[in-house]
Design a protein around this motif. Structure first.
Motif, PDB file in Angstrom:
ATOM      1  N   ILE A 285       0.859  -1.188   0.000  1.00 23.00           N
ATOM      2  CA  ILE A 285       0.000   0.000   0.000  1.00 23.00           C
ATOM      3  C   ILE A 285       0.896   1.240   0.000  1.00 23.00           C
ATOM      4  CG2 ILE A 285      -1.826   1.254   1.238  1.00 23.00           C
ATOM      5  CD1 ILE A 285      -2.888  -1.437   0.662  1.00 23.00           C
ATOM      6  N   PRO A 286       1.192   1.797  -1.171  1.00 17.67           N
ATOM      7  CA  PRO A 286       1.985   3.038  -1.180  1.00 17.67           C
ATOM      8  C   PRO A 286       1.080   4.253  -0.997  1.00 17.67           C
ATOM      9  CG  PRO A 286       1.719   2.205  -3.426  1.00 17.67           C
ATOM     10  CD  PRO A 286       0.932   1.275  -2.523  1.00 17.67           C
ATOM     11  N   ILE A 287       1.397   5.071  -0.014  1.00 21.18           N
ATOM     12  CA  ILE A 287       0.695   6.343   0.188  1.00 21.18           C
ATOM     13  C   ILE A 287       1.640   7.436  -0.288  1.00 21.18           C
ATOM     14  CG2 ILE A 287      -0.357   7.895   1.889  1.00 21.18           C
ATOM     15  CD1 ILE A 287      -1.881   5.239   1.586  1.00 21.18           C
ATOM     16  N   VAL A 288       1.171   8.235  -1.235  1.00 19.32           N
ATOM     17  CA  VAL A 288       2.018   9.247  -1.853  1.00 19.32           C
ATOM     18  C   VAL A 288       1.656  10.602  -1.261  1.00 19.32           C
ATOM     19  CG1 VAL A 288       2.630  10.338  -4.048  1.00 19.32           C
ATOM     20  CG2 VAL A 288       2.101   7.890  -3.965  1.00 19.32           C
ATOM     21  N   THR A 289       2.555  11.158  -0.456  1.00 23.25           N
ATOM     22  CA  THR A 289       2.191  12.392   0.241  1.00 23.25           C
ATOM     23  C   THR A 289       2.678  13.647  -0.475  1.00 23.25           C
ATOM     24  OG1 THR A 289       4.196  12.515   1.585  1.00 23.25           O
ATOM     25  CG2 THR A 289       2.357  11.211   2.475  1.00 23.25           C
ATOM     26  N   GLY A 290       3.842  13.592  -1.098  1.00 21.55           N
ATOM     27  CA  GLY A 290       4.406  14.797  -1.715  1.00 21.55           C
ATOM     28  C   GLY A 290       4.828  15.869  -0.727  1.00 21.55           C
ATOM     29  N   ILE A 291       4.888  15.531   0.556  1.00 20.48           N
ATOM     30  CA  ILE A 291       5.224  16.570   1.539  1.00 20.48           C
ATOM     31  C   ILE A 291       6.637  16.423   2.108  1.00 20.48           C
ATOM     32  CG2 ILE A 291       2.828  17.051   2.183  1.00 20.48           C
ATOM     33  CD1 ILE A 291       3.274  15.390   4.740  1.00 20.48           C
ATOM     34  N   GLY A 292       7.476  15.623   1.478  1.00 17.36           N
ATOM     35  CA  GLY A 292       8.868  15.526   1.899  1.00 17.36           C
ATOM     36  C   GLY A 292       9.007  14.972   3.304  1.00 17.36           C
ATOM     37  N   TYR A 293       9.972  15.518   4.042  1.00 21.63           N
ATOM     38  CA  TYR A 293      10.254  14.994   5.380  1.00 21.63           C
ATOM     39  C   TYR A 293       9.091  15.184   6.342  1.00 21.63           C
ATOM     40  CZ  TYR A 293      15.048  14.511   3.830  1.00 21.63           C
ATOM     41  OH  TYR A 293      16.181  14.147   3.150  1.00 21.63           O
ATOM     42  N   ALA A 294       8.167  16.062   6.012  1.00 16.62           N
ATOM     43  CA  ALA A 294       6.999  16.239   6.867  1.00 16.62           C
ATOM     44  C   ALA A 294       6.179  14.953   6.925  1.00 16.62           C
ATOM     45  CB  ALA A 294       6.140  17.402   6.372  1.00 16.62           C
ATOM     46  N   ARG A 295       6.414  14.037   5.969  1.00 17.31           N
ATOM     47  CA  ARG A 295       5.700  12.761   6.027  1.00 17.31           C
ATOM     48  C   ARG A 295       6.159  11.919   7.222  1.00 17.31           C
ATOM     49  NH1 ARG A 295      10.228  10.014   5.111  1.00 17.31           N
ATOM     50  NH2 ARG A 295      10.210   8.086   3.895  1.00 17.31           N
ATOM     51  N   ASN A 296       7.309  12.252   7.794  1.00 17.61           N
ATOM     52  CA  ASN A 296       7.771  11.509   8.972  1.00 17.61           C
ATOM     53  C   ASN A 296       6.737  11.545  10.086  1.00 17.61           C
ATOM     54  OD1 ASN A 296      10.065  11.387   7.409  1.00 17.61           O
ATOM     55  ND2 ASN A 296      11.454  12.239   8.936  1.00 17.61           N
ATOM     56  N   VAL A 297       6.035  12.660  10.192  1.00 14.82           N
ATOM     57  CA  VAL A 297       4.990  12.784  11.210  1.00 14.82           C
ATOM     58  C   VAL A 297       3.890  11.751  10.948  1.00 14.82           C
ATOM     59  CG1 VAL A 297       3.280  14.343  12.228  1.00 14.82           C
ATOM     60  CG2 VAL A 297       5.478  15.262  11.446  1.00 14.82           C
ATOM     61  N   ALA A 298       3.477  11.634   9.690  1.00  8.75           N
ATOM     62  CA  ALA A 298       2.401  10.701   9.344  1.00  8.75           C
ATOM     63  C   ALA A 298       2.814   9.251   9.571  1.00  8.75           C
ATOM     64  CB  ALA A 298       1.958  10.910   7.898  1.00  8.75           C
ATOM     65  N   VAL A 299       4.083   8.945   9.308  1.00 15.06           N
ATOM     66  CA  VAL A 299       4.543   7.561   9.496  1.00 15.06           C
ATOM     67  C   VAL A 299       4.302   7.114  10.936  1.00 15.06           C
ATOM     68  CG1 VAL A 299       6.589   6.058   9.579  1.00 15.06           C
ATOM     69  CG2 VAL A 299       6.253   7.602   7.635  1.00 15.06           C
TER      70      VAL A 299
ATOM     71  N   GLU B 294      11.629  11.140  13.613  1.00 16.73           N
ATOM     72  CA  GLU B 294      10.456  10.274  13.784  1.00 16.73           C
ATOM     73  C   GLU B 294      10.305   9.827  15.239  1.00 16.73           C
ATOM     74  OE1 GLU B 294       9.830   8.274   9.461  1.00 16.73           O
ATOM     75  OE2 GLU B 294      11.612   7.633  10.530  1.00 16.73           O
ATOM     76  N   ILE B 295      11.445   9.515  15.878  1.00 17.24           N
ATOM     77  CA  ILE B 295      11.392   9.170  17.303  1.00 17.24           C
ATOM     78  C   ILE B 295      10.793  10.339  18.086  1.00 17.24           C
ATOM     79  CG2 ILE B 295      12.855   8.792  19.340  1.00 17.24           C
ATOM     80  CD1 ILE B 295      14.780   7.185  17.486  1.00 17.24           C
ATOM     81  N   ALA B 296      11.254  11.543  17.786  1.00 16.31           N
ATOM     82  CA  ALA B 296      10.773  12.726  18.506  1.00 16.31           C
ATOM     83  C   ALA B 296       9.278  12.944  18.282  1.00 16.31           C
ATOM     84  CB  ALA B 296      11.562  13.971  18.069  1.00 16.31           C
ATOM     85  N   HIS B 297       8.828  12.830  17.024  1.00 20.40           N
ATOM     86  CA  HIS B 297       7.401  13.031  16.748  1.00 20.40           C
ATOM     87  C   HIS B 297       6.561  11.956  17.457  1.00 20.40           C
ATOM     88  CE1 HIS B 297       7.734  16.397  14.011  1.00 20.40           C
ATOM     89  NE2 HIS B 297       8.608  15.774  13.254  1.00 20.40           N
ATOM     90  N   ALA B 298       7.068  10.727  17.532  1.00 21.01           N
ATOM     91  CA  ALA B 298       6.319   9.669  18.222  1.00 21.01           C
ATOM     92  C   ALA B 298       6.220   9.979  19.715  1.00 21.01           C
ATOM     93  CB  ALA B 298       6.991   8.311  17.999  1.00 21.01           C
TER      94      ALA B 298
END
Lengths: 162, 162, 162, 162
Positions: free
Chosen positions: B80-94, B113-117
């Motif tokens: 399931i590829p989710i294409v965000t186009g938002i660059g590193y900001a996708r780390n939050v979504a992950v 990503e650790i920090a956002h989690a």
């Protein structure tokens, strides 16, 4: 307004902070303004507000890149509110819009900003903030400072033309 | 597909990684699939690819949340590829799309990503990854594991219903 | 810089544009600056560049909210480049940072900005741009203007305190 | 799960909708599932919920890309909730993760998704939705359909390998 030779410097830290942190942040804001730099921050309270207050008191320009949809959420010392509506993902924009970052204290949001800055090779100066080690090896990428003047000196001398 | 009782677990780490890290990631992917969890990652190479390969080999479902605009950038084991186009900001979504995060090694992107989690109170299990201290006090929020089985055990038992 | 009573107005349109569109955009930029408004745009070429050139020629302040990671991508008349790295998702930030939007010509990117503005109840003034109808009923939300002066008049009088 | 030959199709429309729109959306969801396609949507109510309900009733897979931070905001028929936290900027991810888009009715949020899809050359099929014209010339990019079966036929035959 002539900004072409101006440096954009981020000040990051908690939305709530201790009196000591606020004092540091305000001093850094003042010093950045005196040195002609433009202050970028996340636009909210705590360290961000104190830094903006300091910068404004010296006639400096302050930019707040906000997480929400409401420009009224900006602290009263933000002159240029940028309303992103993208939540914590705006942390990326805060640091990538600058040439150097000064971190004061801070929680996990600040840690994410430090990480995003280092990922883009943007220098990070830290006061009483996070320390990192990786696989038990210290990572010395965060450059330490003990005073507002030292932090601003280091930030401006390391600021890269991006 | 019945997913209502399934747990979503992120595996994060470098887009390039050592053989040892890839082996750990593949083992974690396999174990997550055997235990019925759904694997979420950033969709690219290195640790992400190894984890997806492991999960797919055991019939697990793999989701890749991509930074760019091109779904073809996903590794071949992303279902399931989710294409965000938002660059590193996708780390939050992950990380926010999951109930627990397993970090293997990693660079500053992984640190973000650790920090956002942690900012969202999502448990983080770490193998050979970052350690944090704040104002010279160790921050023990990253829960250590030494093996894929231990990491998956801890992730599944700590996974919160969000 | 005192910005508290200033209005933030977006000028949106194609990254490439006709000579006529560039002339309109430059006139709008000039008029916004004369009237003391701050110009916000997507920071790139075409309509955005012409508007910034006009504003700068009258001493106005120009903000460019960029899609990529590189501040050098800003046109030379952007004084405050904001680097988001979130691609087309920055279109949301361009319009939400303002109190009214002026659209000149434009392609689907401009259409997305018009839609995001209307969704947030931010007034949109249009010159030679998109028209909308929904279920065969015309949607007259885009307010028409024929000249730079008329566009700026309407934008400033409709600009909401958000 | 083997997804490599499956098509990802977005169904977009209002978070609230008429009974007629819900019926269309549910029929489209059912037909997409019968034809083996994976349904992507914004994860909330109205058209999105009806489409997911239809797809799930035929055993199809449903993905909801949410604007907020809370996976519980997903409608009960979303099997894969993606939590972005980026607000309306997630509209970009909804359409870019797919090979064709079916729009039913909708407000300005739906219009922004149509615009982002057309900008990326992703086909858009429309039922009772927006019509566009540019500079007084009709823009016929939105392909019309009158029934769920026709919409799904057109979407699947136009779906591009991206």
């Amino acid at each position: 307004m002539a900004t072409e030779n101006k440096k954009f410097i981020a000040v990051i830290g908690g939305n709530q902070c201790s009196k000591e942190e606020a004092k540091l942040a305000e001093g850094i804001g003042r010093e950045l303004a005196r040195r002609g730099a433009i202050l970028v921050c996340g636009g909210l309270g705590g360290v961000m507000e104190a830094a903006c207050r300091g910068a404004q008191s010296e006639g400096g320009l302050t930019i707040g890149i906000l997480p929400g949809e409401n420009p009224q959420a900006a602290n009263p010392y933000v002159q240029i509110p940028i309303v992103t509506g993208i939540g914590y993902a705006r942390n990326v924009a805060v640091v990538k819009s600058t040439q150097a970052v000064i971190a004061i204290g801070g929680n996990y949001g600040t840690l994410s900003e430090i990480a995003h800055a280092l990922q883009s090779d943007i220098p990070v100066i830290g006061l009483n903030t996070w320390s990192l080690s990786r696989n038990s090896q210290p990572d010395e990428s965060i450059i330490r400072a003990e005073s507002p003047a030292e932090a601003v000196n280091k930030a401006l001398s390391l600021a890269k033309n991006r």
